[in-house]
Design a protein around this motif. Sequence first.
Motif, PDB file in Angstrom:
ATOM      1  N   ARG A 182      32.847  38.253  48.961  1.00  0.00           N
ATOM      2  CA  ARG A 182      32.396  37.331  47.908  1.00  0.00           C
ATOM      3  C   ARG A 182      33.394  37.249  46.757  1.00  0.00           C
ATOM      4  O   ARG A 182      33.551  36.203  46.134  1.00  0.00           O
ATOM      5  CB  ARG A 182      31.044  37.797  47.344  1.00  0.00           C
ATOM      6  N   CYS A 183      34.051  38.374  46.467  1.00  0.00           N
ATOM      7  CA  CYS A 183      35.005  38.342  45.345  1.00  0.00           C
ATOM      8  C   CYS A 183      36.195  37.441  45.678  1.00  0.00           C
ATOM      9  O   CYS A 183      36.729  36.763  44.794  1.00  0.00           O
ATOM     10  CB  CYS A 183      35.459  39.756  44.965  1.00  0.00           C
ATOM     11  N   LEU A 184      36.595  37.412  46.947  1.00  0.00           N
ATOM     12  CA  LEU A 184      37.714  36.545  47.345  1.00  0.00           C
ATOM     13  C   LEU A 184      37.322  35.077  47.194  1.00  0.00           C
ATOM     14  O   LEU A 184      38.095  34.243  46.724  1.00  0.00           O
ATOM     15  CB  LEU A 184      38.114  36.796  48.797  1.00  0.00           C
ATOM     16  N   GLU A 185      36.088  34.791  47.604  1.00  0.00           N
ATOM     17  CA  GLU A 185      35.614  33.410  47.546  1.00  0.00           C
ATOM     18  C   GLU A 185      35.477  32.932  46.099  1.00  0.00           C
ATOM     19  O   GLU A 185      35.733  31.770  45.794  1.00  0.00           O
ATOM     20  CB  GLU A 185      34.245  33.335  48.227  1.00  0.00           C
ATOM     21  N   ALA A 186      35.104  33.852  45.201  1.00  0.00           N
ATOM     22  CA  ALA A 186      34.874  33.462  43.800  1.00  0.00           C
ATOM     23  C   ALA A 186      36.156  33.380  42.994  1.00  0.00           C
ATOM     24  O   ALA A 186      36.188  32.732  41.949  1.00  0.00           O
ATOM     25  CB  ALA A 186      33.928  34.473  43.136  1.00  0.00           C
ATOM     26  N   CYS A 187      37.218  34.033  43.474  1.00  0.00           N
ATOM     27  CA  CYS A 187      38.423  34.120  42.640  1.00  0.00           C
ATOM     28  C   CYS A 187      39.103  32.756  42.498  1.00  0.00           C
ATOM     29  O   CYS A 187      39.584  32.185  43.473  1.00  0.00           O
ATOM     30  CB  CYS A 187      39.418  35.126  43.226  1.00  0.00           C
ATOM     31  N   PRO A 188      39.175  32.220  41.275  1.00  0.00           N
ATOM     32  CA  PRO A 188      39.803  30.899  41.086  1.00  0.00           C
ATOM     33  C   PRO A 188      41.318  30.943  41.230  1.00  0.00           C
ATOM     34  O   PRO A 188      41.958  29.898  41.296  1.00  0.00           O
ATOM     35  CB  PRO A 188      39.404  30.524  39.649  1.00  0.00           C
ATOM     36  N   GLU A 189      41.893  32.140  41.266  1.00  0.00           N
ATOM     37  CA  GLU A 189      43.342  32.261  41.409  1.00  0.00           C
ATOM     38  C   GLU A 189      43.745  32.617  42.831  1.00  0.00           C
ATOM     39  O   GLU A 189      44.898  32.985  43.089  1.00  0.00           O
ATOM     40  CB  GLU A 189      43.884  33.284  40.402  1.00  0.00           C
ATOM     41  N   ASN A 190      42.774  32.577  43.733  1.00  0.00           N
ATOM     42  CA  ASN A 190      43.054  32.802  45.150  1.00  0.00           C
ATOM     43  C   ASN A 190      43.672  34.185  45.406  1.00  0.00           C
ATOM     44  O   ASN A 190      44.537  34.339  46.269  1.00  0.00           O
ATOM     45  CB  ASN A 190      43.996  31.699  45.655  1.00  0.00           C
ATOM     46  N   LEU A 191      43.205  35.170  44.648  1.00  0.00           N
ATOM     47  CA  LEU A 191      43.699  36.543  44.836  1.00  0.00           C
ATOM     48  C   LEU A 191      42.745  37.317  45.743  1.00  0.00           C
ATOM     49  O   LEU A 191      41.689  36.817  46.128  1.00  0.00           O
ATOM     50  CB  LEU A 191      43.799  37.251  43.482  1.00  0.00           C
TER      51      LEU A 191
ATOM     52  N   GLU B  99      50.702  45.275  42.250  1.00  0.00           N
ATOM     53  CA  GLU B  99      51.630  44.211  41.863  1.00  0.00           C
ATOM     54  C   GLU B  99      51.975  43.326  43.056  1.00  0.00           C
ATOM     55  O   GLU B  99      52.099  42.110  42.927  1.00  0.00           O
ATOM     56  CB  GLU B  99      52.920  44.824  41.275  1.00  0.00           C
ATOM     57  N   ARG B 100      52.130  43.978  44.229  1.00  0.00           N
ATOM     58  CA  ARG B 100      52.444  43.171  45.425  1.00  0.00           C
ATOM     59  C   ARG B 100      51.296  42.226  45.766  1.00  0.00           C
ATOM     60  O   ARG B 100      51.493  41.169  46.342  1.00  0.00           O
ATOM     61  CB  ARG B 100      52.752  44.095  46.614  1.00  0.00           C
ATOM     62  N   TYR B 101      50.074  42.643  45.403  1.00  0.00           N
ATOM     63  CA  TYR B 101      48.925  41.755  45.622  1.00  0.00           C
ATOM     64  C   TYR B 101      48.764  40.774  44.453  1.00  0.00           C
ATOM     65  O   TYR B 101      47.723  40.153  44.308  1.00  0.00           O
ATOM     66  CB  TYR B 101      47.639  42.564  45.781  1.00  0.00           C
ATOM     67  N   CYS B 102      49.787  40.678  43.613  1.00  0.00           N
ATOM     68  CA  CYS B 102      49.833  39.689  42.534  1.00  0.00           C
ATOM     69  C   CYS B 102      48.819  39.957  41.414  1.00  0.00           C
ATOM     70  O   CYS B 102      48.162  39.036  40.921  1.00  0.00           O
ATOM     71  CB  CYS B 102      49.619  38.293  43.119  1.00  0.00           C
ATOM     72  N   MET B 103      48.728  41.210  41.036  1.00  0.00           N
ATOM     73  CA  MET B 103      47.797  41.576  39.963  1.00  0.00           C
ATOM     74  C   MET B 103      48.057  40.770  38.690  1.00  0.00           C
ATOM     75  O   MET B 103      47.116  40.393  37.980  1.00  0.00           O
ATOM     76  CB  MET B 103      47.922  43.075  39.677  1.00  0.00           C
ATOM     77  N   SER B 104      49.353  40.507  38.411  1.00  0.00           N
ATOM     78  CA  SER B 104      49.675  39.819  37.158  1.00  0.00           C
ATOM     79  C   SER B 104      49.162  38.375  37.154  1.00  0.00           C
ATOM     80  O   SER B 104      49.065  37.749  36.101  1.00  0.00           O
ATOM     81  CB  SER B 104      51.180  39.845  36.914  1.00  0.00           C
ATOM     82  N   GLY B 105      48.817  37.851  38.330  1.00  0.00           N
ATOM     83  CA  GLY B 105      48.294  36.486  38.395  1.00  0.00           C
ATOM     84  C   GLY B 105      46.821  36.403  38.045  1.00  0.00           C
ATOM     85  O   GLY B 105      46.255  35.311  37.962  1.00  0.00           O
ATOM     86  N   CYS B 106      46.188  37.554  37.830  1.00  0.00           N
ATOM     87  CA  CYS B 106      44.750  37.568  37.495  1.00  0.00           C
ATOM     88  C   CYS B 106      44.554  37.046  36.081  1.00  0.00           C
ATOM     89  O   CYS B 106      45.233  37.463  35.152  1.00  0.00           O
ATOM     90  CB  CYS B 106      44.223  38.992  37.616  1.00  0.00           C
ATOM     91  N   ILE B 107      43.604  36.123  35.911  1.00  0.00           N
ATOM     92  CA  ILE B 107      43.347  35.567  34.573  1.00  0.00           C
ATOM     93  C   ILE B 107      42.186  36.291  33.889  1.00  0.00           C
ATOM     94  O   ILE B 107      41.710  35.862  32.842  1.00  0.00           O
ATOM     95  CB  ILE B 107      43.077  34.050  34.638  1.00  0.00           C
TER      96      ILE B 107
END
Length: 460
Positions: free
Chosen positions: A387-396, A414-422
């Motif tokens: 569910r968290c993947l589906e809800a994430c607006p940044e596609n993380l 970081e490899r999973y793009c943590m910095s892209g989290c809003i």
Amino acid sequence: MNVGVKSRFSFPGGVHPPGKKALTSESQVQPGPAAKQVAVMLSQHIGAVCRPLVKKADVVKAGQKIGDSDAFVSSPVHSPVAGKVKEVALRSHAVLGRVEAIVIEADDEGPAKQPSFQVPADFDVGKYSAEQICEAVRESGLVGMGGAGFPTRVKIEPNPQMPKDNLIINGCECEPYITCDYRIMLEWTNQIIAGVKLARRASGCSHVFIGIEDNKPQAIEVMNAALQGSGDGDDIEVVPVKTKYPQGGERQLIRAVLKKNVPSGSIPPMIGVVVLNVATAAALAEAVISGIPLTHRVVTVTGEPVNKPGNYYVPIGTSVGDLIEFCGGVSEDCAKVVLGGPMMGIAIADLTTPTTKAANAVTVLTKEQIGRAKFDRRVTPCIRCGRCLEACPENLNPTRIAHAVKYNLLDVAERYCMSGCIECGCCSYVCPANIEITGYIKTGKIFVARQKKKMANSKK
Ligand code: SF4
Ligand code: SF4
């Protein structure tokens, strides 16, 4: 499956928390408390911290500049009251911990300031050059008032390396409970339109949109009528967007209105887009047309425990405690005070925390409402429901990032793009295992920032 993906005016992911807007949506903007004492933070924006321009015992005028910086990315601060500097001292900051502030005792307590600015009948945007507008915006200390606090001059200033084409005015206000922008759209419509025209002239954008969530039909109607009345209806388009959290996020609004993605690690100007909040647009008009610095703002004080919730015009630097007291205090079931809304706001323990330019709300919640904050809900292991993947607006992949942070694998996070989290909180909101996913990610980002700072210092 998220149906919003198919719509032109929406974005993938997101959630639908209860709006709770009715508590204050009919509350007209009214004067807030007359300030006895304000604490004006020297850092209430993204960028360099201001240096104080006054010292203890100095007499200051209302609107006087009291802090500034030579850095390009920074913004001066001004006194909202006439009075005397009591001290320059550390004060609680909701995000930064303890920050230096100029504490001013007002000469007299009242009456509280009324919002009085009116756009002159002979207003002509053609009278102002881009340079004049940018300079006035800079000198007024204007920053993004929707929450981020990015210096507005930096956003709108022309940059040949990054030409801007689209200006989007953000009237979404997707956080539950908050209605200050909604009231501003209804009550300060002409001021917003004047600010939009000035921002367009300064930035050189050829396309202008005002994005408003479709749960605010009155704001859409009022804004459209005002644009038609002023003859700007062909140049400025009101775009109703789907009601969904976090529709007011810059990246989500750009996606909804322009169908463009802001690449991870990039900012909107890199794709030629400027996003300004409606309150910022209104303050921009005041700053440019009348030279009025940003010393007051509308704050929604809300939540079921608040005795007199409403939208108040408040001197910036007023403490959260003074604001709550002005609203008649709170009932006994009050359990948490949040600066901002319940999704992205920051819980504060110290009610002397001053309000800042970006503080759009004080939300008071009951213990029952913060069940998600694990007071009475057990955290269980991840059940891999997705569910968290589906809800994430940044596609993380929020669960993977959180898991990596939990085991101190920051490079993996970081490899999973943590910095892209809003940091929108959607993942935590939907998690049936009550895992504080956003909390882990925020912590991971803080650790990474500290590591980077340490490395930079060691190289000096
Ligand atoms: S990972 Fe970040 S951006 Fe994605 S839902 Fe969670 S808080 Fe929002
Ligand atoms: S929503 Fe919670 S339980 Fe489901 S996959 Fe994400 S972290 Fe695991």
